[in-house]
Design a protein around this motif. Structure first.
Motif, mmCIF file in Angstrom:
data_model
loop_
_atom_site.group_PDB
_atom_site.id
_atom_site.type_symbol
_atom_site.label_atom_id
_atom_site.label_comp_id
_atom_site.label_asym_id
_atom_site.label_seq_id
_atom_site.Cartn_x
_atom_site.Cartn_y
_atom_site.Cartn_z
ATOM 1 N N ARG A 107 0.833 -1.207 0.000
ATOM 2 C CA ARG A 107 0.000 0.000 0.000
ATOM 3 C C ARG A 107 0.866 1.254 0.000
ATOM 4 N NH1 ARG A 107 -2.854 -2.728 3.939
ATOM 5 N NH2 ARG A 107 -2.325 -1.179 5.516
ATOM 6 N N LYS A 108 1.980 1.218 0.711
ATOM 7 C CA LYS A 108 2.898 2.350 0.739
ATOM 8 C C LYS A 108 3.454 2.616 -0.671
ATOM 9 C CE LYS A 108 6.895 4.064 3.267
ATOM 10 N NZ LYS A 108 7.961 3.731 4.209
ATOM 11 N N TYR A 109 3.773 1.530 -1.396
ATOM 12 C CA TYR A 109 4.250 1.696 -2.771
ATOM 13 C C TYR A 109 3.183 2.341 -3.645
ATOM 14 C CZ TYR A 109 5.166 0.700 -7.630
ATOM 15 O OH TYR A 109 5.321 0.844 -8.985
ATOM 16 N N TRP A 110 1.929 1.890 -3.531
ATOM 17 C CA TRP A 110 0.883 2.453 -4.389
ATOM 18 C C TRP A 110 0.617 3.906 -4.046
ATOM 19 C CZ3 TRP A 110 0.828 0.356 -8.652
ATOM 20 C CH2 TRP A 110 0.877 -1.019 -8.819
ATOM 21 N N ARG A 111 0.736 4.325 -2.801
ATOM 22 C CA ARG A 111 0.605 5.745 -2.460
ATOM 23 C C ARG A 111 1.703 6.548 -3.145
ATOM 24 N NH1 ARG A 111 -0.828 3.729 2.630
ATOM 25 N NH2 ARG A 111 1.296 4.015 3.436
ATOM 26 N N TRP A 112 2.930 6.026 -3.083
ATOM 27 C CA TRP A 112 4.044 6.696 -3.760
ATOM 28 C C TRP A 112 3.815 6.730 -5.266
ATOM 29 C CZ3 TRP A 112 7.511 5.106 -7.497
ATOM 30 C CH2 TRP A 112 8.608 5.954 -7.720
ATOM 31 N N ARG A 113 3.334 5.616 -5.803
ATOM 32 C CA ARG A 113 3.137 5.506 -7.264
ATOM 33 C C ARG A 113 2.103 6.499 -7.775
ATOM 34 N NH1 ARG A 113 4.263 5.404 -11.983
ATOM 35 N NH2 ARG A 113 3.990 3.634 -13.345
ATOM 36 N N HIS A 114 1.034 6.697 -7.038
ATOM 37 C CA HIS A 114 0.006 7.653 -7.455
ATOM 38 C C HIS A 114 0.524 9.092 -7.390
ATOM 39 C CE1 HIS A 114 -3.693 5.457 -8.383
ATOM 40 N NE2 HIS A 114 -3.220 4.515 -7.576
ATOM 41 N N SER A 115 1.465 9.348 -6.522
ATOM 42 C CA SER A 115 2.025 10.707 -6.457
ATOM 43 C C SER A 115 3.212 10.896 -7.406
ATOM 44 C CB SER A 115 2.440 11.045 -5.018
ATOM 45 O OG SER A 115 3.476 10.182 -4.599
ATOM 46 N N HIS A 116 3.687 9.836 -8.047
ATOM 47 C CA HIS A 116 4.805 9.886 -8.995
ATOM 48 C C HIS A 116 4.423 9.157 -10.290
ATOM 49 C CE1 HIS A 116 6.757 10.507 -5.101
ATOM 50 N NE2 HIS A 116 7.635 11.232 -5.769
ATOM 51 N N PRO A 117 3.549 9.740 -11.098
ATOM 52 C CA PRO A 117 3.139 9.059 -12.341
ATOM 53 C C PRO A 117 4.271 9.068 -13.371
ATOM 54 C CG PRO A 117 2.171 11.232 -12.234
ATOM 55 C CD PRO A 117 2.891 11.025 -10.920
ATOM 56 N N ASP A 118 4.129 8.248 -14.402
ATOM 57 C CA ASP A 118 5.099 8.208 -15.502
ATOM 58 C C ASP A 118 5.059 9.529 -16.245
ATOM 59 O OD1 ASP A 118 5.849 5.598 -14.945
ATOM 60 O OD2 ASP A 118 4.321 4.750 -16.258
ATOM 61 N N ASN A 119 6.187 9.919 -16.799
ATOM 62 C CA ASN A 119 6.271 11.197 -17.526
ATOM 63 C C ASN A 119 6.307 11.007 -19.037
ATOM 64 O OD1 ASN A 119 6.367 12.681 -15.156
ATOM 65 N ND2 ASN A 119 8.586 12.457 -14.988
ATOM 66 N N ASP A 120 5.512 10.095 -19.570
ATOM 67 C CA ASP A 120 5.499 9.893 -21.040
ATOM 68 C C ASP A 120 4.128 9.893 -21.584
ATOM 69 O OD1 ASP A 120 6.204 7.303 -19.522
ATOM 70 O OD2 ASP A 120 5.022 6.562 -21.185
#
Length: 120
Positions: A107-120
């Motif tokens: 869950r901690k990873y998914w919180r980080w992932r939603h705040s750091h989307p891909d830049n492409d």
């Protein structure tokens, strides 16, 4: 015979000039010619028909992971794996496979992932 068309007159003349076996041979040669043309047409059309069909997908397993906090699914592919490895670099931790993590770490990873989307 004057009321017949020119092609029919030719056939009547042909029938009168040929005996029955020659007439049968003439009919069979025409049937053979049409069958050969049909076979040739099918042989030429077959590759085009197979090329126009949809291509099968590569045999691969699609892995989807559910994010409980955000209530959405994520496809776990090469892009997600790169983001997951980048997460570990940012966290200054050694890599550990996602499926080996406990649910709190996931869950901690998914919180980080939603705040750091891909830049492409």
């Amino acid at each position: 015979m004057e009321h017949l068309s020119s092609s029919k007159k030719r056939i009547v003349k042909l029938v009168r000039n040929l005996n029955i076996s020659e007439w049968e041979e003439h009919i069979l040669s025409n049937i053979n010619r049409y069958f050969s043309l049909l076979l040739l047409g099918a042989a030429l059309a077959a590759p085009a028909a197979t090329m126009a069909g949809p291509k099968p997908q590569e045999a691969s397993v699609q892995v989807r992971v559910y994010d409980r906090d955000h209530r959405d699914y994520h496809n776990w592919d090469d892009r997600e794996d790169r983001a997951y490895r980048r997460y570990y670099v940012v966290q200054h931790r050694s890599y550990r496979a996602y499926d080996r993590q406990n649910s709190r770490a996931q869950r901690k990873y998914w919180r980080w992932r939603h705040s750091h989307p891909d830049n492409d």
